[in-house]
Design a protein around this motif. Sequence first.
Motif, PDB file in Angstrom:
ATOM      1  N   GLY A 178     -23.809  -2.202  -3.425  1.00 47.30           N
ATOM      2  CA  GLY A 178     -22.939  -1.042  -4.175  1.00 47.30           C
ATOM      3  C   GLY A 178     -21.707  -1.312  -4.070  1.00 47.30           C
ATOM      4  N   LEU A 179     -21.300  -1.033  -3.472  1.00 43.21           N
ATOM      5  CA  LEU A 179     -20.099  -0.993  -3.314  1.00 43.21           C
ATOM      6  C   LEU A 179     -19.241  -1.943  -3.625  1.00 43.21           C
ATOM      7  N   ALA A 180     -19.586  -2.863  -3.743  1.00 40.51           N
ATOM      8  CA  ALA A 180     -18.868  -4.317  -4.137  1.00 40.51           C
ATOM      9  C   ALA A 180     -18.250  -4.147  -6.024  1.00 40.51           C
ATOM     10  N   VAL A 181     -19.571  -3.698  -6.788  1.00 41.97           N
ATOM     11  CA  VAL A 181     -20.015  -3.861  -8.037  1.00 41.97           C
ATOM     12  C   VAL A 181     -19.187  -2.220  -8.023  1.00 41.97           C
ATOM     13  N   SER A 182     -19.851  -1.024  -7.768  1.00 43.94           N
ATOM     14  CA  SER A 182     -19.158  -0.159  -8.555  1.00 43.94           C
ATOM     15  C   SER A 182     -17.246  -0.208  -7.576  1.00 43.94           C
ATOM     16  N   SER A 183     -16.564  -0.777  -7.376  1.00 44.66           N
ATOM     17  CA  SER A 183     -14.602  -0.818  -7.132  1.00 44.66           C
ATOM     18  C   SER A 183     -14.211  -1.244  -7.803  1.00 44.66           C
ATOM     19  N   THR A 184     -15.226  -2.783  -8.171  1.00 48.95           N
ATOM     20  CA  THR A 184     -14.880  -3.474  -9.346  1.00 48.95           C
ATOM     21  C   THR A 184     -14.789  -2.593 -10.156  1.00 48.95           C
ATOM     22  N   PHE A 185     -16.109  -1.874 -11.112  1.00 48.73           N
ATOM     23  CA  PHE A 185     -16.125  -1.309 -12.374  1.00 48.73           C
ATOM     24  C   PHE A 185     -15.598  -0.366 -12.505  1.00 48.73           C
ATOM     25  N   THR A 186     -15.158   0.336 -11.434  1.00 49.38           N
ATOM     26  CA  THR A 186     -13.766   1.057 -11.479  1.00 49.38           C
ATOM     27  C   THR A 186     -12.830   0.673 -12.584  1.00 49.38           C
ATOM     28  N   GLY A 187     -11.526   0.068 -12.194  1.00 46.09           N
ATOM     29  CA  GLY A 187     -10.876  -1.030 -12.246  1.00 46.09           C
ATOM     30  C   GLY A 187     -11.321  -1.138 -14.382  1.00 46.09           C
ATOM     31  N   VAL A 188     -12.297  -0.769 -14.683  1.00 47.01           N
ATOM     32  CA  VAL A 188     -12.411  -0.897 -16.345  1.00 47.01           C
ATOM     33  C   VAL A 188     -12.440   0.772 -16.672  1.00 47.01           C
ATOM     34  N   LEU A 189     -13.077   1.159 -15.991  1.00 49.91           N
ATOM     35  CA  LEU A 189     -12.840   2.267 -16.038  1.00 49.91           C
ATOM     36  C   LEU A 189     -11.777   3.137 -15.848  1.00 49.91           C
ATOM     37  N   ILE A 190     -11.551   2.985 -15.414  1.00 46.43           N
ATOM     38  CA  ILE A 190      -9.863   4.099 -15.050  1.00 46.43           C
ATOM     39  C   ILE A 190      -9.261   2.849 -16.567  1.00 46.43           C
ATOM     40  N   GLY A 246     -20.318   5.163  -8.805  1.00 44.32           N
ATOM     41  CA  GLY A 246     -20.173   4.920  -7.266  1.00 44.32           C
ATOM     42  C   GLY A 246     -21.918   4.652  -6.934  1.00 44.32           C
ATOM     43  N   VAL A 247     -22.171   6.587  -7.443  1.00 46.05           N
ATOM     44  CA  VAL A 247     -23.674   6.595  -7.010  1.00 46.05           C
ATOM     45  C   VAL A 247     -24.294   6.141  -7.421  1.00 46.05           C
ATOM     46  N   LEU A 248     -24.475   6.325  -9.260  1.00 47.57           N
ATOM     47  CA  LEU A 248     -25.301   5.161 -10.278  1.00 47.57           C
ATOM     48  C   LEU A 248     -25.529   4.161  -9.305  1.00 47.57           C
ATOM     49  N   VAL A 249     -24.653   3.232  -9.197  1.00 50.17           N
ATOM     50  CA  VAL A 249     -24.656   1.832  -8.571  1.00 50.17           C
ATOM     51  C   VAL A 249     -25.694   1.942  -7.078  1.00 50.17           C
ATOM     52  N   VAL A 250     -25.035   2.931  -6.378  1.00 53.20           N
ATOM     53  CA  VAL A 250     -26.019   2.807  -4.693  1.00 53.20           C
ATOM     54  C   VAL A 250     -26.663   2.646  -5.011  1.00 53.20           C
ATOM     55  N   VAL A 251     -27.997   3.710  -6.093  1.00 57.93           N
ATOM     56  CA  VAL A 251     -28.878   4.439  -6.091  1.00 57.93           C
ATOM     57  C   VAL A 251     -29.595   3.442  -6.935  1.00 57.93           C
ATOM     58  N   THR A 252     -29.315   2.188  -8.071  1.00 55.60           N
ATOM     59  CA  THR A 252     -29.317   1.371  -8.081  1.00 55.60           C
ATOM     60  C   THR A 252     -29.692   0.493  -7.505  1.00 55.60           C
ATOM     61  N   THR A 286     -43.110   6.812  -2.070  1.00 50.95           N
ATOM     62  CA  THR A 286     -42.911   7.503  -1.877  1.00 50.95           C
ATOM     63  C   THR A 286     -41.135   8.117  -1.613  1.00 50.95           C
ATOM     64  N   ALA A 287     -41.079   7.575  -0.588  1.00 53.83           N
ATOM     65  CA  ALA A 287     -38.904   7.433  -0.427  1.00 53.83           C
ATOM     66  C   ALA A 287     -38.645   7.089  -1.620  1.00 53.83           C
ATOM     67  N   GLY A 288     -38.482   6.068  -1.890  1.00 50.68           N
ATOM     68  CA  GLY A 288     -38.289   6.107  -3.798  1.00 50.68           C
ATOM     69  C   GLY A 288     -37.856   6.770  -4.187  1.00 50.68           C
ATOM     70  N   ARG A 289     -38.863   8.098  -4.480  1.00 51.75           N
ATOM     71  CA  ARG A 289     -38.558   8.787  -5.788  1.00 51.75           C
ATOM     72  C   ARG A 289     -37.437  10.106  -4.721  1.00 51.75           C
ATOM     73  N   SER A 290     -37.992  10.072  -3.766  1.00 54.55           N
ATOM     74  CA  SER A 290     -36.879  10.862  -3.052  1.00 54.55           C
ATOM     75  C   SER A 290     -35.466  10.381  -3.579  1.00 54.55           C
ATOM     76  N   VAL A 291     -35.575   9.606  -3.019  1.00 53.02           N
ATOM     77  CA  VAL A 291     -34.116   9.204  -3.824  1.00 53.02           C
ATOM     78  C   VAL A 291     -33.268   9.294  -4.845  1.00 53.02           C
ATOM     79  N   LEU A 292     -33.990   8.794  -5.280  1.00 49.22           N
ATOM     80  CA  LEU A 292     -33.411   9.202  -7.146  1.00 49.22           C
ATOM     81  C   LEU A 292     -33.378  10.908  -7.380  1.00 49.22           C
ATOM     82  N   VAL A 293     -33.875  11.969  -6.975  1.00 51.52           N
ATOM     83  CA  VAL A 293     -33.641  13.112  -6.537  1.00 51.52           C
ATOM     84  C   VAL A 293     -32.986  13.270  -5.874  1.00 51.52           C
ATOM     85  N   ALA A 294     -32.717  12.941  -4.493  1.00 52.39           N
ATOM     86  CA  ALA A 294     -31.731  13.172  -4.099  1.00 52.39           C
ATOM     87  C   ALA A 294     -29.592  12.722  -4.957  1.00 52.39           C
ATOM     88  N   GLY A 295     -29.916  10.973  -5.689  1.00 52.14           N
ATOM     89  CA  GLY A 295     -29.106  10.807  -6.497  1.00 52.14           C
ATOM     90  C   GLY A 295     -28.651  11.469  -7.649  1.00 52.14           C
TER      91      GLY A 295
END
Length: 735
Positions: free
Chosen positions: A202-214, A303-309, A266-275
């Motif tokens: 997740g970090l590899a994808v989000s950190s790379t997309f950050t360059g485009v976002l900024i 970063g959070v969206l990519v990690v939750v995905t 079960t736990a996946g639903r909790s992860v979506l709500v937590a994210g």
Amino acid sequence: MGRLGRFAFRRRGLVLVLWLAILGAAVGLSNAYSGEFTADYSAPGSDSKAAQELLESRFSAQSGATLDVVVRADAGVASVRGEVDKLLGELRGLPHVAATADPYTTPGSISQDGRTLIATLRLDVTNPDDMPVEDTKLIIDAVEKADAGPLDAAIGGQPVQRAEQGEVGSEMIGLLAAAVILLLTFGTVVAAGLPILVAVAGLAVSSTFTGVLINFVDAPDWSTSLAAMMGIGIGIDYVLLMVTRFREWRAAGLDPEAATVATLDTAGRSVLVAGGTVIVSMLGLFAMGLSFMRGAALVTILGVLVVVTASVLLFPALLGFLGRHVDRLRLPLGRRREVTVAVGGHVEPSKRWLGFSEFIRRHRLLAAVAGVAVLLGLAAPFLGVRFGFPDAGNALAETPHRKAYDMVSSGFGPGFNGPLVLAVELPNAGDAASLEPLRGALASTPGVAAALPPQLNPAGDTAVLTVLPTTGPQHADTEDLVHRLRDTTIPNAVRGTGLTVFVGGVTATAIDSTENIASRLPLLIGGVVLLSMLLLLVSFRSVVVAIKAAVMNLLSVAAAYGVVAYALEGNWFGKLIGIDTDTPLPAFVPVLMFAILFGLSMDYEVFLVSRMREAWLRTGDNSRAVTEGLAGTGRVITAAAAIMIAVFAAFVPSPDVVLKVIGVGMAAAILIDATVVRLLLVPAAMHLLGRFNWWMPNFLGRIVPELHVEGRPADHLPRAEPAPSPSSSPEPALA
């Protein structure tokens, strides 16, 4: 969620190829459209912002970033003029140095005792953050070379501070610490490796997309560290929760595919709500109306969206490859804890956690009172916090910019380190004489050490007046002086002259920014708390759970603020983490901390209460539900908190005070939240409230949708085969 888990499990190869393709696309887009980090910390609509804009449009020579070369000679700076001229000539030829002022002819550049001088280097960049670190280091090296020779010289300025911060590899330190904790928690390399794999992917994808976002939004350079901190922490925590649940489903007799489906349902639903709670909290930063806050929020949300995905898509795909081997490569770390499946199909918590949970039930009133007392005691130091922006005077004594700061304070006075820059718009071009009454009024104002002669731009329609306070940039008297100049001195001096005057400069900008953020803070707190309560109300269909979570989280954040305020006092605790002076707290730091911590605190609330509600729906017994919920998640919350603490604590060694303070505050907050709040105060309060915990008014019950955050565990239990004959054998203990 179960269908998504089944798809990812069965099409695991396709999911991995898709993830690699996304990463490749991110790299390509980043190479083609990557932007530069930039941040404007000024307050929109403020006097200092108006001064900055006026100078940028009409007096570019005075609007650029600057560096100050400070030289001291006991025999007098006149005796080293040749060496100073040689140094300035060398600096003039370095990249981005647009001009160097001659200190021997510039008014106010030599101290009254003649032993100290300041030579200003004007750069060709407006924002100090736009100065390349490599080019700043060339300037630093040239001054340090002269300092080692005939001169006692130092260099200061914001670009110097930024260049000296360096990198400490905080992300790698956090990952290594998390790996150790996961190994201790699971005892197997495979189970411990899954959260690390997902977080890194997740970090590899989000950190790379950050360059485009900024390229489309302004964001400060520290936002990447913040996003990495969040991505690693919550990524590992979320997958830790799901690995734990996957092993429980395997213990209940499910094959790897069925266990994956049940885990996501079960736990996946909790992860979506937590994210979702983390994202809602970060969206609250938009209420501040500050561009750098919006940029930092967007980078973190990405970063959070990519990690939750990755948690709900990539993780079940990895289980397709490693699910059968999740307990392989076991380490000799003590006796293996067996997982016991009860008659109803749910996994029994360990006896140790059941004993602790039962202890809290028996002493619920004492636990509640003790928890509140601890939180209020930790929050107390925040009552005396001093807001402001740390400067070179708060740097460690051995740094070059701290040396320059001390030399200036000693030779010229503390106010010279925080000059006020007045931008003046003249009604008649070239009418410098009209500025003299203003300059005289400024010089006679209490708190002003000197008012330097005005400088006009080439067109003669704009002037700059530099005012030197008698006190340092962080002193309360300097803030009072800024307000006195704006409210009294300047209006009285320019009445009837046609002059338009704005008070700007770094010191005035810091004062305006702090006041602006403080005025908007209630919007952030109110918005984040309200949205988070609504999310919990929908998730758990309980008014009391939503209100209680908001109150507990506010207490937790307040306690973290108190720890930060105590560290900034420069006491033994501050020295332990590299803060050896009384340091102000940048006003945007508690804002960021609130948004982040409120979201993370809600994460643990979701983990804990979802298991409690699962037990409540199964048994209808509140006391049993709270006891089983705490016992069932205590180990997961403890491990998750330990990982978060390690990740955030890895940023404490950073030379950047902002990252250091955020790291200290976040690590302290997670420790407080996972121990005092989640394991003590929340269960104690829920025992005291009884069945009222799950109350929902009828009218709300009809309009609030049923999300089933806890899932439907009973739907995934293996069907029991009819026994050939009655048996009194005990239930098996499955691992």
